[in-house]
Every structure is written in structure tokens, then in C-alpha cells.
Write a protein that holds these residues in place. Structure first.
Motif, PDB file in Angstrom:
ATOM      1  N   ARG A   1       1.797  -3.302  -0.433  1.00 48.62           N
ATOM      2  CA  ARG A   1       2.773  -2.228  -0.626  1.00 48.62           C
ATOM      3  C   ARG A   1       2.780  -1.731  -2.068  1.00 48.62           C
ATOM      4  O   ARG A   1       2.938  -0.536  -2.317  1.00 48.62           O
ATOM      5  N   TYR A   2       2.626  -2.640  -3.029  1.00 49.05           N
ATOM      6  CA  TYR A   2       2.678  -2.254  -4.442  1.00 49.05           C
ATOM      7  C   TYR A   2       1.559  -1.278  -4.784  1.00 49.05           C
ATOM      8  O   TYR A   2       1.789  -0.276  -5.476  1.00 49.05           O
ATOM      9  N   TYR A   3       0.360  -1.557  -4.291  1.00 48.67           N
ATOM     10  CA  TYR A   3      -0.785  -0.747  -4.706  1.00 48.67           C
ATOM     11  C   TYR A   3      -1.075   0.470  -3.828  1.00 48.67           C
ATOM     12  O   TYR A   3      -1.667   1.432  -4.290  1.00 48.67           O
ATOM     13  N   TRP A   4      -0.648   0.460  -2.572  1.00 42.37           N
ATOM     14  CA  TRP A   4      -1.004   1.585  -1.706  1.00 42.37           C
ATOM     15  C   TRP A   4       0.186   2.350  -1.128  1.00 42.37           C
ATOM     16  O   TRP A   4       0.012   3.466  -0.644  1.00 42.37           O
ATOM     17  N   LEU A   5       1.377   1.804  -1.217  1.00 37.52           N
ATOM     18  CA  LEU A   5       2.518   2.447  -0.575  1.00 37.52           C
ATOM     19  C   LEU A   5       3.673   2.744  -1.527  1.00 37.52           C
ATOM     20  O   LEU A   5       4.747   3.147  -1.082  1.00 37.52           O
ATOM     21  N   SER A   6       3.479   2.530  -2.835  1.00 34.79           N
ATOM     22  CA  SER A   6       4.577   2.786  -3.779  1.00 34.79           C
ATOM     23  C   SER A   6       4.012   3.260  -5.113  1.00 34.79           C
ATOM     24  O   SER A   6       2.840   3.048  -5.424  1.00 34.79           O
ATOM     25  N   ALA A   7       4.881   3.919  -5.884  1.00 33.91           N
ATOM     26  CA  ALA A   7       4.519   4.380  -7.228  1.00 33.91           C
ATOM     27  C   ALA A   7       5.607   3.913  -8.180  1.00 33.91           C
ATOM     28  O   ALA A   7       6.487   4.681  -8.583  1.00 33.91           O
ATOM     29  N   SER A   8       5.575   2.649  -8.524  1.00 35.34           N
ATOM     30  CA  SER A   8       6.630   2.035  -9.327  1.00 35.34           C
ATOM     31  C   SER A   8       6.822   2.757 -10.662  1.00 35.34           C
ATOM     32  O   SER A   8       5.862   3.072 -11.367  1.00 35.34           O
ATOM     33  N   LYS A   9       8.085   3.028 -10.994  1.00 31.97           N
ATOM     34  CA  LYS A   9       8.421   3.636 -12.283  1.00 31.97           C
ATOM     35  C   LYS A   9       8.485   2.593 -13.399  1.00 31.97           C
ATOM     36  O   LYS A   9       8.648   2.938 -14.569  1.00 31.97           O
ATOM     37  N   GLN A  10       8.364   1.321 -13.034  1.00 36.54           N
ATOM     38  CA  GLN A  10       8.447   0.241 -14.009  1.00 36.54           C
ATOM     39  C   GLN A  10       7.073  -0.349 -14.313  1.00 36.54           C
ATOM     40  O   GLN A  10       6.958  -1.502 -14.709  1.00 36.54           O
ATOM     41  N   HIS A  11       6.023   0.454 -14.138  1.00 39.62           N
ATOM     42  CA  HIS A  11       4.668   0.007 -14.441  1.00 39.62           C
ATOM     43  C   HIS A  11       4.359   0.318 -15.913  1.00 39.62           C
ATOM     44  O   HIS A  11       5.006   1.180 -16.518  1.00 39.62           O
ATOM     45  N   PRO A  12       3.369  -0.332 -16.518  1.00 38.14           N
ATOM     46  CA  PRO A  12       3.039  -0.084 -17.926  1.00 38.14           C
ATOM     47  C   PRO A  12       2.419   1.290 -18.195  1.00 38.14           C
ATOM     48  O   PRO A  12       2.161   1.630 -19.343  1.00 38.14           O
ATOM     49  N   TYR A  13       2.158   2.070 -17.156  1.00 37.15           N
ATOM     50  CA  TYR A  13       1.680   3.444 -17.321  1.00 37.15           C
ATOM     51  C   TYR A  13       2.117   4.205 -16.066  1.00 37.15           C
ATOM     52  O   TYR A  13       2.580   3.603 -15.087  1.00 37.15           O
ATOM     53  N   ASP A  14       1.987   5.532 -16.094  1.00 36.85           N
ATOM     54  CA  ASP A  14       2.424   6.356 -14.974  1.00 36.85           C
ATOM     55  C   ASP A  14       1.372   6.323 -13.869  1.00 36.85           C
ATOM     56  O   ASP A  14       0.312   6.943 -13.986  1.00 36.85           O
ATOM     57  N   VAL A  15       1.638   5.606 -12.780  1.00 40.18           N
ATOM     58  CA  VAL A  15       0.653   5.464 -11.706  1.00 40.18           C
ATOM     59  C   VAL A  15       0.465   6.778 -10.957  1.00 40.18           C
ATOM     60  O   VAL A  15      -0.533   6.970 -10.254  1.00 40.18           O
ATOM     61  N   GLY A  16       1.406   7.720 -11.113  1.00 42.79           N
ATOM     62  CA  GLY A  16       1.265   9.021 -10.484  1.00 42.79           C
ATOM     63  C   GLY A  16       0.177   9.868 -11.117  1.00 42.79           C
ATOM     64  O   GLY A  16      -0.228  10.892 -10.551  1.00 42.79           O
ATOM     65  N   LYS A  17      -0.293   9.467 -12.306  1.00 46.22           N
ATOM     66  CA  LYS A  17      -1.366  10.200 -12.973  1.00 46.22           C
ATOM     67  C   LYS A  17      -2.741   9.612 -12.695  1.00 46.22           C
ATOM     68  O   LYS A  17      -3.744  10.086 -13.225  1.00 46.22           O
ATOM     69  N   ILE A  18      -2.777   8.562 -11.870  1.00 44.86           N
ATOM     70  CA  ILE A  18      -4.053   7.987 -11.452  1.00 44.86           C
ATOM     71  C   ILE A  18      -4.741   8.974 -10.504  1.00 44.86           C
ATOM     72  O   ILE A  18      -4.099   9.543  -9.617  1.00 44.86           O
ATOM     73  N   PRO A  19      -6.052   9.208 -10.675  1.00 44.92           N
ATOM     74  CA  PRO A  19      -6.761  10.176  -9.821  1.00 44.92           C
ATOM     75  C   PRO A  19      -6.550   9.895  -8.338  1.00 44.92           C
ATOM     76  O   PRO A  19      -6.586   8.749  -7.898  1.00 44.92           O
ATOM     77  N   GLY A  20      -6.302  10.976  -7.590  1.00 48.56           N
ATOM     78  CA  GLY A  20      -6.158  10.869  -6.144  1.00 48.56           C
ATOM     79  C   GLY A  20      -4.733  10.700  -5.660  1.00 48.56           C
ATOM     80  O   GLY A  20      -4.497  10.648  -4.447  1.00 48.56           O
ATOM     81  N   PHE A  21      -3.756  10.634  -6.587  1.00 49.83           N
ATOM     82  CA  PHE A  21      -2.379  10.381  -6.156  1.00 49.83           C
ATOM     83  C   PHE A  21      -1.817  11.537  -5.334  1.00 49.83           C
ATOM     84  O   PHE A  21      -2.022  12.713  -5.635  1.00 49.83           O
ATOM     85  N   ASP A  22      -1.103  11.191  -4.300  1.00 48.33           N
ATOM     86  CA  ASP A  22      -0.386  12.144  -3.462  1.00 48.33           C
ATOM     87  C   ASP A  22       0.966  11.507  -3.137  1.00 48.33           C
ATOM     88  O   ASP A  22       1.031  10.373  -2.666  1.00 48.33           O
ATOM     89  N   GLY A  23       2.048  12.226  -3.408  1.00 41.03           N
ATOM     90  CA  GLY A  23       3.381  11.686  -3.190  1.00 41.03           C
ATOM     91  C   GLY A  23       3.618  11.213  -1.774  1.00 41.03           C
ATOM     92  O   GLY A  23       4.472  10.340  -1.539  1.00 41.03           O
ATOM     93  N   ARG A  24       2.852  11.761  -0.824  1.00 43.66           N
ATOM     94  CA  ARG A  24       3.030  11.361   0.566  1.00 43.66           C
ATOM     95  C   ARG A  24       2.602   9.911   0.816  1.00 43.66           C
ATOM     96  O   ARG A  24       2.996   9.312   1.820  1.00 43.66           O
ATOM     97  N   PHE A  25       1.804   9.347  -0.115  1.00 45.41           N
ATOM     98  CA  PHE A  25       1.392   7.943   0.048  1.00 45.41           C
ATOM     99  C   PHE A  25       2.612   7.018  -0.002  1.00 45.41           C
ATOM    100  O   PHE A  25       2.570   5.907   0.536  1.00 45.41           O
ATOM    101  N   CYS A  26       3.667   7.461  -0.674  1.00 48.81           N
ATOM    102  CA  CYS A  26       4.807   6.585  -0.953  1.00 48.81           C
ATOM    103  C   CYS A  26       6.019   6.899  -0.078  1.00 48.81           C
ATOM    104  O   CYS A  26       7.159   6.614  -0.450  1.00 48.81           O
ATOM    105  N   SER A  27       5.783   7.485   1.060  1.00 49.52           N
ATOM    106  CA  SER A  27       6.872   7.792   1.986  1.00 49.52           C
ATOM    107  C   SER A  27       7.507   6.501   2.508  1.00 49.52           C
ATOM    108  O   SER A  27       6.825   5.510   2.757  1.00 49.52           O
ATOM    109  N   ASP A  28       8.824   6.537   2.667  1.00 47.32           N
ATOM    110  CA  ASP A  28       9.538   5.350   3.146  1.00 47.32           C
ATOM    111  C   ASP A  28       9.122   4.947   4.558  1.00 47.32           C
ATOM    112  O   ASP A  28       9.258   3.778   4.944  1.00 47.32           O
TER     113      ASP A  28
END
Length: 515
Positions: free
Chosen positions: A69-96
Motif C-alpha cells: 500500500r505504501y509504494y503503490w496505493l498511497s502518496a504519503s505527505k510525510q516522505h523525505p521528498y514529494d512522491v507526487g513528483k516521481i515520474p508516472g504519478f497519477d492521483g488516481r493511483f491513491c484512490s481510497d
């Protein structure tokens, strides 16, 4: 749509590290059933159970639900960098409502994230997977929060008690060289006064030869190519000799003339650099007589005493903030211009509006001095140890001191920013200099410096560092050779070598007991 084995291998070739661990999952030896499953993600998404099946078929260990869940289903705001800027990110990956990997793009994004973390914090993909794959949600969160800077705390701590300013033109007087040249119970007993007075008495009065006159003239250098050049040079010699003799007879010689003469004769070799430095304020002014020379030295000595008093007090101020120090600034300063340039650099960087609200505590080497030479070394080692990051101002020359400080910071695993606005030197630091990439002595992780070519980039990197917003790019430097680059400067900050003997020997022995 990507459906074939060849296309899947092409899409995921970035993640091939060849260690036999997770970075060998998708390669030529991967079982056909894995490719078949990945080609059919739209119809049969990868749940954790299904992913673990594919990993097991490839002789790899399964992952926990938290890891999945951490790596494929969420975009934690408490990570050491912005995981949303990692290539390929789509907000739909993190749907509840999502509980599986539904596309190759989502699989790519999660793997990319994991590889960045693996190189940043473990130095290699295999070890990172072994350490992280079975952790709980709380354990994963605790681990990564521990690698973040507390930006909110920095914003809220207020403005520090700041060191007192010293005029930029007089900061050279707090240098170790100036101290050795000017420190004495009275100014007339100082190294500068005794040596300049001796030189003046030997060369500024009495008889003087043409050779002594001309040894101080730099205008007569160059080759004589023909008769016309010789005749022209004879006229230059005559004019120079007349001018220098007139100055000599009128006691108009300068401290620069005296020191250059000593330099050419090879005398005072051990102390010439510091005499030139401390006499800089009056180096080219004519000396009327001995009293005039001593008055000039006394004026410099007064300025030295005042500047040094402030610098010693500033050191106490720096020590008072050492537990909360953010940035140590390292450089090499041998001349008055070096001190001015360093002072200007610190001002441009740390008074930039983009950094003001962080209330940064930083160590400016142009404002600090210690009673004893050895104490200064202890002070600077402590500052490097306690600072959150180090900025190295490369300047125009290399030196052991600043390289040692940068190496110390890298070996402590700290972010290091090297500034050089000269194209050749910046390229040298980024791609060649052996001290630009070392290892964190505690973890063994390879650490590389970020090489900035402008003060604007330094400001950006400091801001991104303390806001946990550094952007990374994963690349294959060579086949199976993974490098992690900082995006702004394209600097290699982490790596995993493809040399199997180096890699295996390194990790098999690095953490063993040192005998």
C-alpha cells in the motif's frame, strides 16, 4: 497498449540492476507467466497476493500489505521528498477504493519510488527490499519521517541572536595569516612592523643600484624579437630607471616595492604571503619616511584588534547556536578579495527573500576567529558535525581545508552543495573530483554532492532540502549501473555499481567488525 514481453522489458529496463534481487525481477530470465500476468493488468489487476505470486515465481520474497500500500496505493505527505513528483504519478493511483495495481504505469511509479528510497537510504536495492518489504505501516512511517527535516519547527523558531557584522573590507584581518603577522603586545613588535621597517631601512635610503631599482618593475618583462624591440626596451629601461630613482630619492617607495624586492631575492620566503596580505591596505601607497610607515602599520593594527575582538565574540555566538545549526559554509580564503567574495556570497544566499522565513542558522567563516589556531580546527569540526547541511564555495583554488570539511560532511551523510560559477570547475566537481562522491561512514551508502553554478541554485537547493522537496531522477549510467541524480543540477547523489566483485565485497565486509 503495452502487451508483449519485449515491450514490458523495454518499459522497465531502468530497474535492471542485475544483483539477483528485486532489481533482477524483470529481465530476460523472468518466467513467462510473469509477463503474461503483467500484460493482462486491465482485466486482472495486481492485488498484493497476486504480486507476491509473481515475485515468488521469480525467486523473490513477498511483501507485506503495508509495503504494498505504501509504494503503490498511497502518496504519503510525510516522505523525505514529494512522491507526487516521481515520474508516472497519477492521483488516481491513491484512490481510497483502490486496492490493487491496475496498470503498468502504476507498477512503474511504485518501483521508481522504491528504487529512489533504496539508493537514498540503503545504497543498494537488494538490501532495501530485505529491510523494508516486511515492515508494518507504523514502522515504514517512522523510518521515513526520521529522514525528514522538520520544516515547521524551523519556520516557528524565530530569528536567532546573530553574529555582529564586520566591514567586508576588514574581514581579512581575522584570518590566521593576519593574526600571525599582526599579533603582538604592541604594533611595533609585530611581524609586519619589524620586517617592513627592516626592508625600508635597507632599501629606501642611501645608495641604490640600477639593478635594485629595476628588480621591482614588472613592466620590463617579455621577449625581445628584433632590433626595433631592443631599442624600444632600452627606452623603457631608461624611463623606468629614472622614475624609480626619482621615487627613491624622494623616499616615495611603497610597501609593495619592498616586499616584491624581497620576493625576488628569495628572502622572507616563509612569511611573504602573510606580509602581502596584512599590508594590503597600504601596499601601493608611497612611504614618506619611517614614521609614515609605522603610522600606516599602526592603523592596520588598530583595525585588526577591533575586527578580531568582534570575531572572537562572534565565535561565542556561533557556539550558542551549535545545537540548532543549519548550514556550515566552507571555503578557502588566502587574500583580501577572497574574504570579500565569501562575504558577498553569504549575503546573497542567506539574505535572499526565498530563505528568509526559514530563519536559517549558518556559520559564516568570514566572521569568526579563535584564540588559538588549534581551537579553530576544533570549532570548525564541531560546526560541520552539527550542521544539517554544508555549502562549499569553491572559489578559484583548491585547498586541503575546504575539501576536508566537505568530505567530512559527506561521510556523515549530510547534504553537500558545492558552488562554482566557472564552467570547467563546476564540471570537474560534478563529474571528476574524487571527493564529490564518498560514503556515509555509518551506513556505507554512497553520497554525492550537488554542484550548483549560481547563488540562485544554491538558494533553491537549500530551500528544497529543508522543505523535503528535492527532486530525483533515476538513470542507468551504464548497463545495470544505477545512479540517482538531483534534478536541478544533474548531480549524481547516489549510485549502485554494476561491478559485482566491488559490490559484493563492499557489502560483505563494510559492516563487519573493524580489527
Amino acid at each position: 497498449m503495452v502487451t508483449t514481453r519485449v515491450e514490458i522489458l523495454k518499459k522497465f529496463e531502468l530497474f535492471q540492476g542485475g544483483t539477483g534481487g528485486l532489481d533482477s525481477w524483470l529481465d530476460e530470465d523472468t518466467p513467462p507467466a510473469v509477463f503474461d500476468a503483467l500484460a493482462d493488468l486491465e482485466n486482472r489487476p495486481l492485488t498484493r497476493a497476486r504480486l507476491n505470486q509473481l515475485l515468488t515465481l521469480s525467486n523473490e520474497a513477498p511483501v507485506s500489505d503495508a509495503f504494498f500500500r505504501y509504494y503503490w496505493l498511497s502518496a504519503s505527505k510525510q516522505h523525505p521528498y514529494d512522491v507526487g513528483k516521481i515520474p508516472g504519478f497519477d492521483g488516481r493511483f491513491c484512490s481510497d477504493i483502490l486496492n490493487s495495481i491496475t496498470s503498468l504505469d502504476q507498477l512503474y511509479w511504485g518501483l521508481y519510488r522504491f528504487y529512489v528510497d533504496a539508493l537514498l537510504f540503503f545504497g543498494n536495492v537488494r538490501t532495501a527490499f530485505q529491510r523494508l518489504r516486511s515492515l508494518t505501516e507504523e514502522e515504514l512511517s517512522t523510518f521515513f519521517i526520521g529522514h525528514r527535516f522538520n520544516t515547521r519547527e524551523m519556520l516557528n523558531r524565530g530569528v536567532p541572536v546573530a553574529p555582529q557584522k564586520i566591514d567586508k573590507g576588514e574581514r581579512y584581518l581575522i584570518s590566521e595569516m593576519a593574526c600571525k603577522s599582526l599579533e603582538a603586545e604592541t604594533f611595533s613588535d609585530s611581524e609586519l612592523a619589524t620586517n617592513l621597517l627592516d626592508l625600508y631601512r635597507n632599501h629606501a635610503v642611501g645608495a641604490i643600484s640600477v639593478g635594485q631599482l629595476l628588480e621591482n618593475d614588472d613592466s620590463l618583462e617579455g621577449m625581445i624579437d628584433d632590433l626595433e624591440s631592443l631599442e624600444s626596451r632600452i627606452e623603457q629601461v631608461k624611463d623606468a630607471a629614472i622614475e624609480l630613482y626619482r621615487r627613491h630619492c624622494e623616499n616615495q617607495i611603497t610597501a609593495g616595492d619592498l616586499l616584491k624586492g624581497a620576493e625576488r631575492r628569495g628572502t622572507l620566503k616563509d612569511i611573504q604571503p602573510r606580509l602581502f596580505l596584512t599590508a594590503d591596505d597600504f601596499l601601493d601607497l608611497p612611504i614618506i619616511d619611517e614614521n609614515d610607515l609605522m603610522n600606516k602599520i599602526q592603523a592596520v593594527h588598530r583595525a585588526y584588534v577591533a575586527a578580531r575582538k568582534i570575531a572572537l565574540n562572534n565565535t561565542q555566538t556561533y557556539l550558542s547556536m551549535v545545537g540548532d545549526l543549519d548550514v556550515y559554509v566552507a571555503t578557502s580564503m588566502r587574500s583580501r578579495d577572497d574574504f570579500r567574495e565569501m562575504a558577498d556570497f553569504c549575503e546573497k544566499v542567506f539574505e535572499d527573500p526565498d530563505l528568509k522565513d526559514l530563519n536559517l542558522r549558518y556559520f559564516d567563516p568570514t566572521l569568526s576567529a579563535a584564540e588559538h589556531h588549534e581551537d579553530k580546527g576544533l570549532l570548525e569540526c564541531l560546526m560541520v558535525r552539527r550542521a544539517k547541511a554544508l555549502v562549499l564555495y569553491a572559489g578559484s583554488r583548491d585547498s586541503f581545508g575546504k575539501d576536508a570539511e566537505a568530505a567530512m560532511a559527506l561521510s556523515l551523510g549530510k547534504p553537500v552543495i558545492i558552488h562554482s560559477d566557472e564552467a570547467f570547475r563546476s564540471q570537474f566537481y560534478r563529474d571528476v573530483h574524487p571527493l564529490s562522491r564518498l560514503i556515509d561512514f555509518k551506513t556505507g551508502v554512497a553520497i554525492g554532492a550537488m554542484v550548483a553554478t549560481s547563488t540562485t541554485e544554491v538558494v533553491q537547493l537549500l530551500r528544497k532540502t529543508f522543505e523535503n522537496d528535492i527532486e530525483y531522477r533515476l538513470e542507468q549510467a551504464h548497463e545495470n549501473y544505477l545512479v540517482l541524480k538531483e534534478k536541478t543540477t544533474n548531480s549524481v547523489v547516489r549510485l549502485q555499481t554494476s561491478d559485482r566483485l566491488i559490490r559484493e565485497t563492499f557489502w560483505n565486509h563494510y559492516h563487519s567488525d573493524v580489527r
